[in-house]
Design an enzyme around this catalytic site. Structure first.
Site, PDB file in Angstrom:
ATOM      1  N   HIS A  35     103.751  38.502 -43.859  1.00 16.90           N
ATOM      2  CA  HIS A  35     102.371  38.445 -42.971  1.00 16.90           C
ATOM      3  C   HIS A  35     102.595  38.764 -41.575  1.00 16.90           C
ATOM      4  O   HIS A  35     103.565  38.186 -40.905  1.00 16.90           O
ATOM      5  CB  HIS A  35     102.105  36.739 -43.041  1.00 16.90           C
ATOM      6  CG  HIS A  35     100.682  36.519 -42.585  1.00 16.90           C
ATOM      7  ND1 HIS A  35     100.316  35.299 -42.758  1.00 16.90           N
ATOM      8  CD2 HIS A  35      99.565  37.140 -41.949  1.00 16.90           C
ATOM      9  CE1 HIS A  35      98.782  35.178 -42.339  1.00 16.90           C
ATOM     10  NE2 HIS A  35      98.653  36.456 -41.831  1.00 16.90           N
ATOM     11  N   TYR A  43      97.338  29.713 -42.216  1.00 20.40           N
ATOM     12  CA  TYR A  43      95.978  29.639 -41.982  1.00 20.40           C
ATOM     13  C   TYR A  43      95.830  28.298 -42.075  1.00 20.40           C
ATOM     14  O   TYR A  43      95.639  27.425 -43.199  1.00 20.40           O
ATOM     15  CB  TYR A  43      94.936  30.354 -43.250  1.00 20.40           C
ATOM     16  CG  TYR A  43      95.133  31.826 -43.159  1.00 20.40           C
ATOM     17  CD1 TYR A  43      95.232  32.453 -42.146  1.00 20.40           C
ATOM     18  CD2 TYR A  43      94.808  32.386 -44.447  1.00 20.40           C
ATOM     19  CE1 TYR A  43      95.074  33.920 -42.025  1.00 20.40           C
ATOM     20  CE2 TYR A  43      94.848  33.752 -44.625  1.00 20.40           C
ATOM     21  CZ  TYR A  43      95.138  34.485 -43.145  1.00 20.40           C
ATOM     22  OH  TYR A  43      95.368  36.047 -43.353  1.00 20.40           O
TER      23      TYR A  43
HETATM   24  P1  NAD Z   1      85.774  38.871 -41.631  1.00 18.96           P
HETATM   25  O1  NAD Z   1      85.438  40.161 -41.095  1.00 18.96           O
HETATM   26  O2  NAD Z   1      85.727  38.490 -43.222  1.00 18.96           O
HETATM   27  O3  NAD Z   1      84.797  37.607 -40.844  1.00 18.96           O
HETATM   28  C1  NAD Z   1      84.610  36.315 -41.332  1.00 18.96           C
HETATM   29  C2  NAD Z   1      83.853  35.622 -40.491  1.00 18.96           C
HETATM   30  O4  NAD Z   1      82.551  35.994 -40.907  1.00 18.96           O
HETATM   31  C3  NAD Z   1      83.754  34.165 -40.758  1.00 18.96           C
HETATM   32  O5  NAD Z   1      83.362  33.455 -39.496  1.00 18.96           O
HETATM   33  C4  NAD Z   1      82.426  33.912 -41.706  1.00 18.96           C
HETATM   34  O6  NAD Z   1      82.177  32.824 -41.895  1.00 18.96           O
HETATM   35  C5  NAD Z   1      81.690  35.143 -41.261  1.00 18.96           C
HETATM   36  N1  NAD Z   1      80.831  35.674 -42.417  1.00 18.96           N
HETATM   37  C6  NAD Z   1      81.350  36.121 -43.666  1.00 18.96           C
HETATM   38  N2  NAD Z   1      80.032  36.274 -44.357  1.00 18.96           N
HETATM   39  C7  NAD Z   1      78.855  36.109 -43.536  1.00 18.96           C
HETATM   40  C8  NAD Z   1      77.704  36.368 -43.848  1.00 18.96           C
HETATM   41  N3  NAD Z   1      77.105  36.771 -45.146  1.00 18.96           N
HETATM   42  N4  NAD Z   1      76.681  35.836 -42.968  1.00 18.96           N
HETATM   43  C9  NAD Z   1      77.403  35.433 -41.683  1.00 18.96           C
HETATM   44  N5  NAD Z   1      78.567  35.205 -41.228  1.00 18.96           N
HETATM   45  C10 NAD Z   1      79.509  35.440 -42.425  1.00 18.96           C
HETATM   46  O7  NAD Z   1      87.149  38.387 -41.168  1.00 18.96           O
HETATM   47  P2  NAD Z   1      88.655  37.539 -41.729  1.00 18.96           P
HETATM   48  O8  NAD Z   1      88.232  36.183 -42.373  1.00 18.96           O
HETATM   49  O9  NAD Z   1      89.429  37.720 -40.655  1.00 18.96           O
HETATM   50  O10 NAD Z   1      89.143  38.485 -42.813  1.00 18.96           O
HETATM   51  C11 NAD Z   1      88.896  38.268 -44.272  1.00 18.96           C
HETATM   52  C12 NAD Z   1      90.081  37.542 -44.705  1.00 18.96           C
HETATM   53  O11 NAD Z   1      91.129  38.759 -44.814  1.00 18.96           O
HETATM   54  C13 NAD Z   1      90.757  36.565 -44.198  1.00 18.96           C
HETATM   55  O12 NAD Z   1      90.016  35.508 -44.540  1.00 18.96           O
HETATM   56  C14 NAD Z   1      92.155  36.659 -44.725  1.00 18.96           C
HETATM   57  O13 NAD Z   1      92.261  36.196 -46.120  1.00 18.96           O
HETATM   58  C15 NAD Z   1      92.487  38.084 -44.807  1.00 18.96           C
HETATM   59  N6  NAD Z   1      93.080  38.579 -43.507  1.00 18.96           N
HETATM   60  C16 NAD Z   1      94.410  38.990 -43.678  1.00 18.96           C
HETATM   61  C17 NAD Z   1      95.123  39.377 -42.267  1.00 18.96           C
HETATM   62  C18 NAD Z   1      96.613  39.273 -42.646  1.00 18.96           C
HETATM   63  O14 NAD Z   1      97.182  39.380 -43.615  1.00 18.96           O
HETATM   64  N7  NAD Z   1      97.009  39.808 -41.527  1.00 18.96           N
HETATM   65  C19 NAD Z   1      94.289  39.355 -41.406  1.00 18.96           C
HETATM   66  C20 NAD Z   1      92.945  39.230 -41.301  1.00 18.96           C
HETATM   67  C21 NAD Z   1      92.371  38.952 -42.427  1.00 18.96           C
END
Ligand code: NAD
Length: 311
Positions: A119, A56
């Site tokens: 990952h 990230y």
């Molecule tokens: P998410 O579905 O959590 O969406 C994130 C987006 O939504 C960002 O733009 C954020 O600013 C916005 N958001 C969050 N809360 C909000 C609100 N209340 N109002 C408006 N917008 C809002 O997607 P993500 O960040 O990809 O997934 C969460 C976490 O999971 C990642 O940050 C990461 O740590 C993890 N993740 C891991 C993997 C992996 O290991 N392969 C893959 C995807 C995600």
């Protein structure tokens, strides 16, 4: 905040977890001080699970999270990953994993991880994950550098095959259980339950699609999925409800998932999402949102090597 047990690890994790990828500017530029305040706000409001990765922001997110957690490390269940270092940069060799954890520990300003995950395993051959990566991670666990280990990725059948071939403590799946997708339940949940594997559900907003923020430009979902998400956001707005609230509440209601990870680079988003965690879901609105999602339900996208695709 409600806490749940993460499989057999016994870790007691907040049902809303802090997703660290926006700290690496993966969803647009995060204001550094605001991001730090967001992490502090998350801790103050009872979030104890923090997920990040060297990938990230190509180490930026780990560096920022390490700075934000300085002095408060003991309040966090801290997870980072190994094996993915760039969009197309993967290295799951034992030597790289051993180096990777030391680099992550330095950036995160700690001497141990609670959780260490391979990952996006679909980008390499399954054999390397089973025979080289997981054993190397178990060695690091025995050395005291990580308390628990696991795997992450998009392809559910591969996650399951690997967990069948070699024991893992935790599986993190993303974009497979939210208003647009529920196939996590078909492929992974029964197996995880049977073996006490801790299950983490990431991306409850389908990486931004189910929020007023909208998807980032790189979002890989098909156009019709983005359009269905946009219509759900619009429907919720017309009812005076934040789509992110409904989407999060739907995810929190899952009976086996221990923590749902949302990316939250601002204090406002942390506050909103924590509030959603303690308020009731509007069931009528949910039924309407699911009806909008029905025509595109469970429509994912390719990720990783051809041999590792679910379909
Ligand atoms: P998410 O579905 O959590 O969406 C994130 C987006 O939504 C960002 O733009 C954020 O600013 C916005 N958001 C969050 N809360 C909000 C609100 N209340 N109002 C408006 N917008 C809002 O997607 P993500 O960040 O990809 O997934 C969460 C976490 O999971 C990642 O940050 C990461 O740590 C993890 N993740 C891991 C993997 C992996 O290991 N392969 C893959 C995807 C995600």
């Amino acid at each position: 905040m409600e806490y749940r047990t993460l499989g057999r690890t016994g870790l007691n994790v907040s049902k809303l977890g802090y997703g660290g990828s926006p700290l690496g500017d993966e969803f647009g530029t995060a204001e550094p001080w605001e991001a730090q305040r967001a992490v502090h706000c998350a801790l103050d409001l009872g979030i104890n699970y923090f997920d990040v990765a060297p990938y990230y922001g190509r180490t930026l997110a780990e560096t920022r999270l390490g700075a934000a957690l300085a002095g408060r490390r003991d309040q966090a269940i801290l997870a980072t990953k190994c094996g993915r270092y760039d969009v197309a940069g993967f290295d799951f060799s034992a030597a790289r994993i051993r180096r990777s954890i030391d680099e992550s520990l330095a950036r995160l300003r700690t001497d141990y991880l609670d959780v260490f995950l391979a990952h996006d395993i679909e980008f390499v051959h399954e054999k390397q994950i089973v025979e080289e990566a997981i054993p190397a991670m178990r060695d690091l666990q025995r050395a005291g550098k990580a308390r628990y280990i696991g795997i992450t990725g998009l392809q559910l059948k591969l996650l399951r095959r690997v967990a069948e071939a070699v024991p893992v403590d935790i599986v993190l799946s993303y974009c497979r259980y939210n208003l647009l997708m529920t196939d996590l339940d078909d492929v992974l949940i029964p197996f995880a339950k049977q073996h006490g594997i801790g299950l983490i559900n990431a991306s409850p907003l389908h990486m931004g699609i189910l929020s007023s923020s909208g998807p980032p430009p790189w979002h890989p979902a098909p156009a019709e999925v983005k359009e269905a998400g946009r219509r759900i956001v619009e429907l919720c707005a017309n009812r005076g409800v934040r789509a992110s609230d409904l989407a999060l509440q739907f995810a929190f209601a899952h009976p086996y998932v221990a923590t749902t990870l949302a990316g939250m680079p601002t204090v406002e988003q942390v506050r909103q999402n924590v509030a959603a965690a303690s308020s009731a879901m509007d069931e009528t609105l949910l039924a309407e949102a699911l009806a909008l999602a029905a025509p595109i339900k469970n429509r994912s996208w390719p990720s990783g090597l051809p041999e590792n695709q679910d379909a």
